[in-house]
Write a protein that holds these residues in place. Structure first.
Motif, PDB file in Angstrom:
ATOM      1  N   ARG A  74      61.711-143.757  55.113  1.00 60.32           N
ATOM      2  CA  ARG A  74      60.263-144.066  54.483  1.00 60.32           C
ATOM      3  C   ARG A  74      59.926-145.462  54.680  1.00 60.32           C
ATOM      4  O   ARG A  74      58.700-145.961  54.823  1.00 60.32           O
ATOM      5  CB  ARG A  74      60.318-143.824  52.870  1.00 60.32           C
ATOM      6  N   GLY A  75      60.973-146.473  54.341  1.00 58.68           N
ATOM      7  CA  GLY A  75      60.931-147.838  54.392  1.00 58.68           C
ATOM      8  C   GLY A  75      60.289-148.272  55.903  1.00 58.68           C
ATOM      9  O   GLY A  75      59.590-149.095  56.063  1.00 58.68           O
ATOM     10  N   HIS A  76      61.074-147.593  56.777  1.00 52.57           N
ATOM     11  CA  HIS A  76      60.638-147.957  58.129  1.00 52.57           C
ATOM     12  C   HIS A  76      59.500-147.168  58.812  1.00 52.57           C
ATOM     13  O   HIS A  76      58.969-147.666  59.945  1.00 52.57           O
ATOM     14  CB  HIS A  76      61.946-147.590  59.123  1.00 52.57           C
ATOM     15  N   CYS A  81      52.402-153.871  56.293  1.00 56.11           N
ATOM     16  CA  CYS A  81      53.147-154.945  56.231  1.00 56.11           C
ATOM     17  C   CYS A  81      54.801-154.572  56.069  1.00 56.11           C
ATOM     18  O   CYS A  81      55.102-153.866  55.158  1.00 56.11           O
ATOM     19  CB  CYS A  81      52.724-155.858  54.930  1.00 56.11           C
ATOM     20  N   ALA A  82      55.605-155.080  57.122  1.00 50.74           N
ATOM     21  CA  ALA A  82      56.973-154.947  56.818  1.00 50.74           C
ATOM     22  C   ALA A  82      57.811-155.590  55.546  1.00 50.74           C
ATOM     23  O   ALA A  82      58.380-154.884  54.732  1.00 50.74           O
ATOM     24  CB  ALA A  82      57.879-155.363  57.978  1.00 50.74           C
ATOM     25  N   LEU A  83      57.356-156.414  55.022  1.00 48.12           N
ATOM     26  CA  LEU A  83      57.720-157.248  53.710  1.00 48.12           C
ATOM     27  C   LEU A  83      57.427-156.268  52.660  1.00 48.12           C
ATOM     28  O   LEU A  83      58.194-156.031  51.659  1.00 48.12           O
ATOM     29  CB  LEU A  83      57.287-158.656  53.674  1.00 48.12           C
ATOM     30  N   GLN A  84      56.166-155.862  52.714  1.00 47.92           N
ATOM     31  CA  GLN A  84      55.740-155.049  51.434  1.00 47.92           C
ATOM     32  C   GLN A  84      56.579-153.743  51.366  1.00 47.92           C
ATOM     33  O   GLN A  84      57.145-153.311  50.581  1.00 47.92           O
ATOM     34  CB  GLN A  84      54.338-154.490  51.597  1.00 47.92           C
ATOM     35  N   ARG A  85      56.831-153.266  52.741  1.00 46.76           N
ATOM     36  CA  ARG A  85      57.695-151.862  52.949  1.00 46.76           C
ATOM     37  C   ARG A  85      59.302-152.123  52.334  1.00 46.76           C
ATOM     38  O   ARG A  85      59.969-151.513  51.773  1.00 46.76           O
ATOM     39  CB  ARG A  85      57.679-151.268  54.133  1.00 46.76           C
ATOM     40  N   LEU A  86      59.784-153.593  52.507  1.00 49.13           N
ATOM     41  CA  LEU A  86      60.901-153.788  52.018  1.00 49.13           C
ATOM     42  C   LEU A  86      60.935-153.841  50.548  1.00 49.13           C
ATOM     43  O   LEU A  86      61.932-153.301  49.834  1.00 49.13           O
ATOM     44  CB  LEU A  86      61.454-155.204  52.837  1.00 49.13           C
ATOM     45  N   VAL A  87      59.963-154.587  49.984  1.00 48.32           N
ATOM     46  CA  VAL A  87      59.839-154.600  48.450  1.00 48.32           C
ATOM     47  C   VAL A  87      59.867-153.065  48.069  1.00 48.32           C
ATOM     48  O   VAL A  87      60.283-152.795  46.977  1.00 48.32           O
ATOM     49  CB  VAL A  87      58.546-155.262  48.093  1.00 48.32           C
ATOM     50  N   ASP A  88      59.076-152.203  48.637  1.00 48.73           N
ATOM     51  CA  ASP A  88      58.834-151.021  47.924  1.00 48.73           C
ATOM     52  C   ASP A  88      59.988-150.168  48.240  1.00 48.73           C
ATOM     53  O   ASP A  88      60.406-149.541  47.051  1.00 48.73           O
ATOM     54  CB  ASP A  88      57.504-150.241  48.886  1.00 48.73           C
ATOM     55  N   VAL A  89      61.098-150.355  49.112  1.00 45.85           N
ATOM     56  CA  VAL A  89      61.838-149.531  49.385  1.00 45.85           C
ATOM     57  C   VAL A  89      62.974-149.999  48.316  1.00 45.85           C
ATOM     58  O   VAL A  89      64.121-149.136  47.764  1.00 45.85           O
ATOM     59  CB  VAL A  89      62.655-149.519  50.751  1.00 45.85           C
TER      60      VAL A  89
END
Length: 256
Positions: A74-76, A81-89
């Motif tokens: 899901r993160g990928h 925004c990739a950084l937002q997805r990193l925070v979210d995961v």
């Protein structure tokens, strides 16, 4: 309920019960009699599903791996925004660890190598973090001089430390703990054009946080895996504006 349905529910109950025993007593001290009793079935029913304790532990670890892998996928996914997805995961994994004893026990069994290393969950988490940071670099989301390699080392050390600390106190998995971490890191990581855009609290509404993870709540109340798919928590999407620079001074997280 069909015979097949009952068999599935029994197997899930045994996995839940085993996870609770492994978390409370460790692999060596966890007994099959306690596992079957905790699932409300006979020892014969346990052995119908699992040959021995190692097979039960492998099932717990495999269930945890599926949940964590789903979080990484899901993160990928998505074009945001990739950084937002990193925070979210990271918030999503924290919710999994807080709400689900199977995920906690499976990760602990895997790290300790209690039943042999069939998979390496820490390596998979490392690849997830490194992949999202590499994507952030390609998208121009990282500040000048920030590299995915050095940044991933910090993120991995911090998140691993939180997971270890949370074995004794689940409040380490509460949303404010990870938010404090990201409030410290993001101002050093993000490109100027994203300053104040990436939300350190994650883009999922705060109301979706499990009650057991709230700072005042102490230990978490596990939600049975049998009543929901492992790793079924939704992952929020889309950045939410926040002044990360102004809040960067807030520290409250002891990192290992």
């Amino acid at each position: 309920m069909t015979k097949q349905d009952r068999a599935v529910r029994t197997r899930l109950a045994l996995i839940r019960s085993a996870a609770a025993q492994f978390e409370a007593h460790g692999y060596v001290r966890a007994g099959l009699a306690r596992i079957s009793a905790g699932a409300g079935v006979s020892s014969g029913a346990l052995h119908f599903h699992f040959a021995d304790k190692a097979a039960v532990a492998e099932a717990v670890e495999a269930a945890a791996a599926r949940a964590l892998r789903e979080a990484a996928v899901r993160g990928h996914s998505g074009d945001g925004c990739a950084l937002q997805r990193l925070v979210d995961v990271t918030h999503h994994v924290a919710r999994l660890l807080c709400a689900d004893v199977v995920v906690r026990a499976g990760l602990r069994l895997n790290v300790e190598g209690a039943v042999g290393r069939v998979r390496d969950l820490r390596r998979e988490w490392r690849e997830c973090v490194q992949g999202l940071l590499a994507e952030a670099e390609r998208r121009g989301e990282l500040a000048a001089g920030v590299t995915p390699q050095r940044t991933s080392a910090v993120v991995l050390a911090a998140t691993t430390g939180i997971e270890v600390l949370a074995r004794e106190d689940h409040r380490w998995l509460a949303r404010p703990s990870l938010t404090d971490l990201w409030q410290l890191l993001l101002p050093c990581l993000v490109a100027p054009r994203l300053a104040g855009v990436v939300d350190p609290a994650g883009s999922e509404p705060a109301g979706d946080q499990p009650v057991g993870c709230q700072p005042a709540g102490g230990q978490s109340a596990d939600q049975p895996v049998g009543d929901r798919p492992v790793g079924s928590d939704p992952l929020g999407r889309g950045p939410v504006a926040r002044d990360g620079q102004a809040e960067a001074g807030r520290a409250g997280l002891a990192l290992r």
